[in-house]
Design a protein around this motif. Structure first.
Motif, mmCIF file in Angstrom:
data_model
loop_
_atom_site.group_PDB
_atom_site.id
_atom_site.type_symbol
_atom_site.label_atom_id
_atom_site.label_comp_id
_atom_site.label_asym_id
_atom_site.label_seq_id
_atom_site.Cartn_x
_atom_site.Cartn_y
_atom_site.Cartn_z
ATOM 1 N N GLY A 1 -18.398 58.953 -79.950
ATOM 2 C CA GLY A 1 -19.604 58.159 -80.147
ATOM 3 C C GLY A 1 -19.433 56.826 -80.823
ATOM 4 O O GLY A 1 -20.414 56.280 -81.344
ATOM 5 N N LEU A 2 -18.225 56.259 -80.847
ATOM 6 C CA LEU A 2 -18.069 54.921 -81.424
ATOM 7 C C LEU A 2 -18.728 53.893 -80.512
ATOM 8 O O LEU A 2 -18.703 54.014 -79.287
ATOM 9 C CB LEU A 2 -16.589 54.580 -81.600
ATOM 10 C CG LEU A 2 -15.788 55.479 -82.553
ATOM 11 C CD1 LEU A 2 -14.368 54.955 -82.702
ATOM 12 C CD2 LEU A 2 -16.456 55.567 -83.917
ATOM 13 N N SER A 3 -19.319 52.876 -81.115
ATOM 14 C CA SER A 3 -20.034 51.867 -80.333
ATOM 15 C C SER A 3 -19.114 50.815 -79.744
ATOM 16 O O SER A 3 -19.424 50.226 -78.704
ATOM 17 C CB SER A 3 -21.094 51.182 -81.205
ATOM 18 O OG SER A 3 -20.486 50.550 -82.318
ATOM 19 N N ALA A 4 -17.976 50.543 -80.379
ATOM 20 C CA ALA A 4 -17.068 49.510 -79.880
ATOM 21 C C ALA A 4 -15.678 49.742 -80.458
ATOM 22 O O ALA A 4 -15.517 50.384 -81.500
ATOM 23 C CB ALA A 4 -17.559 48.108 -80.239
ATOM 24 N N VAL A 5 -14.688 49.213 -79.767
ATOM 25 C CA VAL A 5 -13.297 49.310 -80.194
ATOM 26 C C VAL A 5 -12.717 47.905 -80.196
ATOM 27 O O VAL A 5 -12.970 47.115 -79.275
ATOM 28 C CB VAL A 5 -12.478 50.217 -79.256
ATOM 29 C CG1 VAL A 5 -11.027 50.313 -79.727
ATOM 30 C CG2 VAL A 5 -13.098 51.606 -79.180
ATOM 31 N N SER A 6 -11.941 47.570 -81.217
ATOM 32 C CA SER A 6 -11.349 46.242 -81.315
ATOM 33 C C SER A 6 -9.841 46.350 -81.500
ATOM 34 O O SER A 6 -9.298 47.415 -81.791
ATOM 35 C CB SER A 6 -11.963 45.452 -82.484
ATOM 36 O OG SER A 6 -11.674 46.098 -83.713
ATOM 37 N N ALA A 7 -9.165 45.227 -81.311
ATOM 38 C CA ALA A 7 -7.719 45.141 -81.524
ATOM 39 C C ALA A 7 -7.392 43.714 -81.924
ATOM 40 O O ALA A 7 -8.127 42.776 -81.586
ATOM 41 C CB ALA A 7 -6.955 45.532 -80.259
ATOM 42 N N ARG A 8 -6.280 43.547 -82.621
ATOM 43 C CA ARG A 8 -5.851 42.219 -83.057
ATOM 44 C C ARG A 8 -4.405 41.995 -82.632
ATOM 45 O O ARG A 8 -3.578 42.898 -82.720
ATOM 46 C CB ARG A 8 -5.981 42.070 -84.583
ATOM 47 C CG ARG A 8 -7.423 41.985 -85.055
ATOM 48 C CD ARG A 8 -7.504 41.955 -86.575
ATOM 49 N NE ARG A 8 -8.865 41.741 -87.033
ATOM 50 C CZ ARG A 8 -9.778 42.683 -87.129
ATOM 51 N NH1 ARG A 8 -9.485 43.934 -86.791
ATOM 52 N NH2 ARG A 8 -11.003 42.409 -87.559
ATOM 53 N N THR A 9 -4.146 40.783 -82.171
ATOM 54 C CA THR A 9 -2.786 40.416 -81.784
ATOM 55 C C THR A 9 -2.495 39.009 -82.280
ATOM 56 O O THR A 9 -3.414 38.236 -82.596
ATOM 57 C CB THR A 9 -2.603 40.444 -80.255
ATOM 58 O OG1 THR A 9 -3.429 39.432 -79.654
ATOM 59 C CG2 THR A 9 -2.959 41.798 -79.676
ATOM 60 N N GLN A 10 -1.204 38.670 -82.331
ATOM 61 C CA GLN A 10 -0.821 37.295 -82.600
ATOM 62 C C GLN A 10 -0.976 36.477 -81.324
ATOM 63 O O GLN A 10 -0.851 37.003 -80.214
ATOM 64 C CB GLN A 10 0.635 37.253 -83.083
ATOM 65 C CG GLN A 10 0.854 38.048 -84.367
ATOM 66 C CD GLN A 10 2.308 38.083 -84.767
ATOM 67 O OE1 GLN A 10 2.929 37.041 -84.944
ATOM 68 N NE2 GLN A 10 2.858 39.278 -84.908
ATOM 69 N N VAL A 11 -1.261 35.204 -81.475
ATOM 70 C CA VAL A 11 -1.545 34.374 -80.306
ATOM 71 C C VAL A 11 -0.342 34.249 -79.388
ATOM 72 O O VAL A 11 -0.476 33.984 -78.190
ATOM 73 C CB VAL A 11 -2.024 32.973 -80.734
ATOM 74 C CG1 VAL A 11 -3.364 33.061 -81.434
ATOM 75 C CG2 VAL A 11 -0.980 32.283 -81.621
ATOM 76 N N ASP A 12 0.886 34.437 -79.911
ATOM 77 C CA ASP A 12 2.078 34.328 -79.064
ATOM 78 C C ASP A 12 2.578 35.686 -78.573
ATOM 79 O O ASP A 12 3.654 35.782 -77.985
ATOM 80 C CB ASP A 12 3.206 33.621 -79.820
ATOM 81 C CG ASP A 12 3.578 34.346 -81.117
ATOM 82 O OD1 ASP A 12 2.826 35.265 -81.510
ATOM 83 O OD2 ASP A 12 4.603 33.990 -81.718
ATOM 84 N N ASP A 13 1.773 36.737 -78.806
ATOM 85 C CA ASP A 13 2.162 38.082 -78.374
ATOM 86 C C ASP A 13 1.630 38.327 -76.961
ATOM 87 O O ASP A 13 0.664 39.073 -76.761
ATOM 88 C CB ASP A 13 1.631 39.124 -79.355
ATOM 89 C CG ASP A 13 2.131 40.530 -79.054
ATOM 90 O OD1 ASP A 13 2.913 40.686 -78.099
ATOM 91 O OD2 ASP A 13 1.723 41.472 -79.758
ATOM 92 N N SER A 14 2.267 37.709 -75.980
ATOM 93 C CA SER A 14 1.808 37.819 -74.591
ATOM 94 C C SER A 14 1.896 39.236 -74.042
ATOM 95 O O SER A 14 0.979 39.672 -73.327
ATOM 96 C CB SER A 14 2.604 36.864 -73.697
ATOM 97 O OG SER A 14 2.447 35.537 -74.135
ATOM 98 N N PRO A 15 2.944 40.018 -74.307
ATOM 99 C CA PRO A 15 3.007 41.380 -73.763
ATOM 100 C C PRO A 15 1.840 42.270 -74.204
ATOM 101 O O PRO A 15 1.238 42.962 -73.391
ATOM 102 C CB PRO A 15 4.345 41.902 -74.287
ATOM 103 C CG PRO A 15 5.168 40.682 -74.525
ATOM 104 C CD PRO A 15 4.195 39.663 -75.008
ATOM 105 N N THR A 16 1.513 42.241 -75.504
ATOM 106 C CA THR A 16 0.402 43.065 -75.978
ATOM 107 C C THR A 16 -0.926 42.562 -75.435
ATOM 108 O O THR A 16 -1.823 43.352 -75.117
ATOM 109 C CB THR A 16 0.373 43.093 -77.516
ATOM 110 O OG1 THR A 16 1.656 43.492 -78.011
ATOM 111 C CG2 THR A 16 -0.680 44.061 -78.021
ATOM 112 N N ALA A 17 -1.073 41.234 -75.311
ATOM 113 C CA ALA A 17 -2.300 40.678 -74.731
ATOM 114 C C ALA A 17 -2.485 41.167 -73.302
ATOM 115 O O ALA A 17 -3.597 41.548 -72.893
ATOM 116 C CB ALA A 17 -2.251 39.157 -74.788
ATOM 117 N N ALA A 18 -1.418 41.165 -72.515
ATOM 118 C CA ALA A 18 -1.500 41.653 -71.131
ATOM 119 C C ALA A 18 -1.833 43.146 -71.107
ATOM 120 O O ALA A 18 -2.600 43.617 -70.248
ATOM 121 C CB ALA A 18 -0.184 41.385 -70.412
ATOM 122 N N THR A 19 -1.267 43.905 -72.050
ATOM 123 C CA THR A 19 -1.554 45.335 -72.130
ATOM 124 C C THR A 19 -3.033 45.586 -72.406
ATOM 125 O O THR A 19 -3.671 46.432 -71.769
ATOM 126 C CB THR A 19 -0.699 45.975 -73.240
ATOM 127 O OG1 THR A 19 0.678 45.864 -72.888
ATOM 128 C CG2 THR A 19 -1.053 47.436 -73.429
#
Length: 428
Positions: free
Chosen positions: A382-400
């Motif tokens: 029942g969580l309303s939203a999920v968030s994540a944080r990445t570094q701006v140069d972390d392209s692999p995690t951003a694509a994931t």
């Protein structure tokens, strides 16, 4: 077009002048006929003249009122307006009223009468006995025009004490036994967790996990409940006191959660790589600390830095992330070795996701599949939203994260990206 004085006079005096002109023309025709102009011809001419005068007059009147626009047809004038002022919302509103009452005959009846005077329809009443009387929890539908202050005033005038009024959800219409059985079923089947179950069973409460060595100061507004797998839950209600019956229910629910956690095998899934290989995935806890420590040592410093920008976590931090009361920890295995893990940490009604994949297993779709499993779990509890944080140069995690349905939300700090994934609410 320039108007003559006669036309202006006609337009100024309305329909009456049109009739007058028509009659005048008709009488002229009669006089002309009597003088030998021919009766039939005169009457026809007079009638046509009168009709023309009335029609032209009507057209002139319509043109004056609409600035020269063409007159509306009959069907158009009879058609209802396409755009109307929005009707006010007349649907009744569901409210929860919690009030102390004196243990005296007729006290609850007086409260009910005061609510009925506002047009409220009482749906359920739960009575919680206390040493000083009782606390009544009332769910009611009230007309849309009734405000919170109206309900507060009515109950106080009727003798209620420590009155609390708040909007309620439809699922709260279930009675306490039904709600408790639903929560118990969710704990046993893994569809929910103790944190969520306490919130559903006790209503408007804040549930926070505390370290095992933290002592929780209990009072009428705060109770401590053991968390499965270690630590304690601090359950706090700012808008009302806990009754003895509610405290007992919370403790029995914690006992059931602990037994279910001990006896139920860890939740397991299978995820597939892009090459088609299937890998087992399961919930991990503090007993998996040694395997997880070996996994961290096998990851490169760059990968660990992308996961933990503040530096490698110490033993206490890893153990905290492996505690069920904090959230959910999932690991992907290749044999006995952990090759990836992800965390969903609860923060009230929201969750925060973090991922780490061993270097030799990256770019195979494992991180995306892991993120999707964590989002699915967030929806189940029942969580309303999920968030994540990445570094701006972390392209692999951003694509994931993009592949898992996350979208770039904002940049809260220089060099950091904030991602969000909206989760659907699922009632237990």
């Amino acid at each position: 077009m320039r108007q003559t004085g006669f036309v202006r006079w006609v337009r100024a005096h309305g329909r009456g002048c049109y009739v007058f002109v028509g009659v005048l023309v008709w009488m002229t025709g009669l006089v002309w006929a009597a003088a030998g102009g021919g009766t039939a011809t005169a009457l026809i001419g007079a009638a046509l003249s009168a009709l023309a005068a009335v029609t032209v007059g009507a057209a002139s009147r319509n043109g004056a009122s609409s600035g020269g626009a063409a007159p509306a047809t009959a069907s158009e004038t009879q058609r209802p307006l396409e755009v109307r002022e929005a009707e006010p919302d007349r649907k009744p509103v569901l409210w929860r009223v919690r009030t102390g009452v004196v243990d005296a005959p007729g006290q609850l009846a007086e409260v009910a009468a005061a609510l009925a005077a506002l047009g409220a329809d009482i749906r359920t009443v739960q009575v919680h006995p206390t040493t000083e009387g009782a606390v009544d929890e009332i769910l009611l539908h009230a007309p849309s025009g009734v405000r919170r202050r109206d309900l507060l005033r009515a109950v106080r005038v009727a003798g209620g004490t420590s009155v609390r009024v708040a909007r309620a959800e439809v699922h709260e219409l279930d009675d306490i036994p039904t709600r408790a059985l639903s929560v118990a079923t969710g704990l046993v089947t893994g569809r929910t967790e103790l944190r969520r179950g306490l919130a559903v069973l006790l209503g408007e409460v804040a549930v926070d996990w505390c370290e095992p060595n933290v002592r929780i100061q209990e009072d009428q507004h705060t109770i401590a409940v053991p968390a499965p797998g270690g630590g304690m839950f601090r359950v706090h209600r700012s808008n009302g006191e806990f009754t003895p019956a509610e405290q007992a229910r919370a403790q029995r629910l914690a006992d059931l959660a602990a037994r279910s956690w001990e006896r139920t095998p860890a939740h397991a899934d299978v995820i597939g790589t892009r090459s088609g290989r299937e890998l087992p995935t399961r919930v991990v806890d503090r007993s998996d600390y040694a395997h997880l420590l070996a996994f961290y040592r096998a990851c490169s410093p760059a990968s660990r830095h992308r996961r933990h920008r503040a530096g490698p976590p110490d033993q206490d931090e890893i153990l905290r992330l492996l505690t069920p009361g904090v959230g959910r920890a999932l690991a992907v295995f290749d044999g006995d070795d952990i090759i990836a893990w992800g965390n969903l940490v609860y923060e009230g009604e929201q969750g925060d996701v973090a991922l780490l994949v061993r270097d030799d297993w990256q770019r195979r779709g494992i991180g995306t599949a892991l993120a999707r499993l964590l989002v699915d779990h967030a929806e189940r509890v029942g969580l309303s939203a999920v968030s994540a944080r990445t570094q701006v140069d972390d392209s692999p995690t951003a694509a994931t994260l993009r592949a898992a349905g996350f979208i770039l939300h904002r940049v809260p700090e220089p060099g950091e990206w904030h991602w969000t994934h909206n989760a659907s609410e699922h009632a237990i």
